[in-house]
Scaffold this motif. Sequence first.
Motif, short mmCIF file in Angstrom:
data_model
loop_
_atom_site.label_atom_id
_atom_site.label_comp_id
_atom_site.label_asym_id
_atom_site.label_seq_id
_atom_site.Cartn_x
_atom_site.Cartn_y
_atom_site.Cartn_z
N PHE A 279 0.99 -1.09 -0.07
CA PHE A 279 0.01 0.11 0.00
C PHE A 279 1.05 1.00 0.11
CE2 PHE A 279 -2.17 -3.43 2.47
CZ PHE A 279 -3.42 -3.38 1.84
N SER A 280 0.55 2.15 -0.70
CA SER A 280 1.13 3.56 -0.56
C SER A 280 0.11 4.42 0.15
CB SER A 280 1.23 4.19 -2.02
OG SER A 280 1.73 5.55 -1.96
N VAL A 281 0.43 5.01 1.29
CA VAL A 281 -0.52 5.64 2.11
C VAL A 281 0.02 7.00 2.79
CG1 VAL A 281 -1.66 3.37 2.83
CG2 VAL A 281 0.23 4.42 4.12
N SER A 282 -0.81 7.74 3.11
CA SER A 282 -0.37 8.95 3.83
C SER A 282 -0.98 9.28 5.35
CB SER A 282 -0.57 10.50 2.84
OG SER A 282 -2.15 10.42 2.74
N SER A 283 -0.40 10.10 5.88
CA SER A 283 -0.84 10.36 7.24
C SER A 283 -2.26 11.16 7.04
CB SER A 283 0.02 11.01 8.02
OG SER A 283 0.44 12.39 7.26
N ILE A 284 -3.17 10.81 8.05
CA ILE A 284 -4.35 11.50 8.21
C ILE A 284 -4.54 12.01 9.55
CG2 ILE A 284 -5.64 9.25 8.58
CD1 ILE A 284 -8.06 10.78 6.82
N SER A 285 -5.32 13.34 9.44
CA SER A 285 -5.06 14.11 11.00
C SER A 285 -6.43 13.72 11.58
CB SER A 285 -5.14 15.36 10.75
OG SER A 285 -6.38 15.99 10.05
N GLN A 286 -6.59 14.05 12.84
CA GLN A 286 -7.76 13.83 13.64
C GLN A 286 -9.10 14.50 13.24
OE1 GLN A 286 -9.16 14.18 18.30
NE2 GLN A 286 -6.97 14.86 17.80
N ARG A 287 -8.50 15.69 12.70
CA ARG A 287 -9.40 16.56 12.03
C ARG A 287 -10.13 16.03 10.98
NH1 ARG A 287 -13.72 19.60 12.94
NH2 ARG A 287 -14.16 21.29 11.53
N ALA A 288 -9.26 15.57 10.22
CA ALA A 288 -9.70 15.03 8.69
C ALA A 288 -10.55 13.69 9.10
CB ALA A 288 -8.47 14.60 7.84
#
Length: 296
Positions: A279-288
């Motif tokens: 998988f290619s993934v990125s961080s995701i914030s609490q707000r998102a």
Amino acid sequence: MILYSFAKINLSLHLLGKRPDGYHEIETLMQTVDLADKITMTECKEGTTVTCSDPIVPSDERNLAYKAIDLIRSTYRITKTGIQVHIDKQIPVASGLAGGSGNAAMTLHGLNKIWSLGLSREQLMALAAKLGSDVPYCLFGGMARASGRGEKVTWLDVENPFYFILINPPIAVSSAWAYQHVKIDLTNPGACVSLMVSLLHDGDFDGLISHLHNDLELPVQSAFSAVREARGILADVGTMGVLMSGSGPTVFGILPDRSEAERTADLVRSRVSPQWRVFSVSSISQRAISLRCSLD
């Protein structure tokens, strides 16, 4: 109602020792990434039904989402209405990415809305802690440090973007086995995690990478050649900060941007058998996460 439960990775995981209750005391730094299971919840006349797109996931009391429903029912004496939950599973099962914990966390959120319980953040956290060590963190995700057995969570006000390659070999690693075979490090884990938090606030990407650590990694990679192979592949293709997440077997590497992560993921896929998941993934914030799941 549709909700999404996101995978997490451990940027740092230190074990302090075994507790009287059988759990280990830990210090960890966690980040959610945008690999997610889709959870569809529907109120019905009676009963509890949990289904999953992956047939190896149990649909009875062994399922954490099912346990979350039972916990809400027993705590608030809900007997006159039913609930159906379907999990479209994208996060590999038993992968060190907290897929089941995330399913349970979002089920709590869903029931809070569907059954108009009006539970506060603190009440949800207390319920989540009864279900599993990662479930309180998975309620809100983002970047956070956790201690105790994992249920004491402090969220961090940092939203630096990170891009990762995840390799999930087709093997099962028991969390209990990994914890039983770990050798406790004598370094100060609280100081290590605090330093990483400081590096995050300073935006020191290179410094953060140099302090990635997982106490469970050595015993797991010593026993499972696939974990060693995954680490070697990520190192060969030029990813930075290669580390196993949780009790494994998923291994991640960090890339500087999304396009490089996607290109590298394609390269990794060409080097492994189809049974390996990449998988290619990125961080995701609490707000998102809150916006995506309408949690506010």
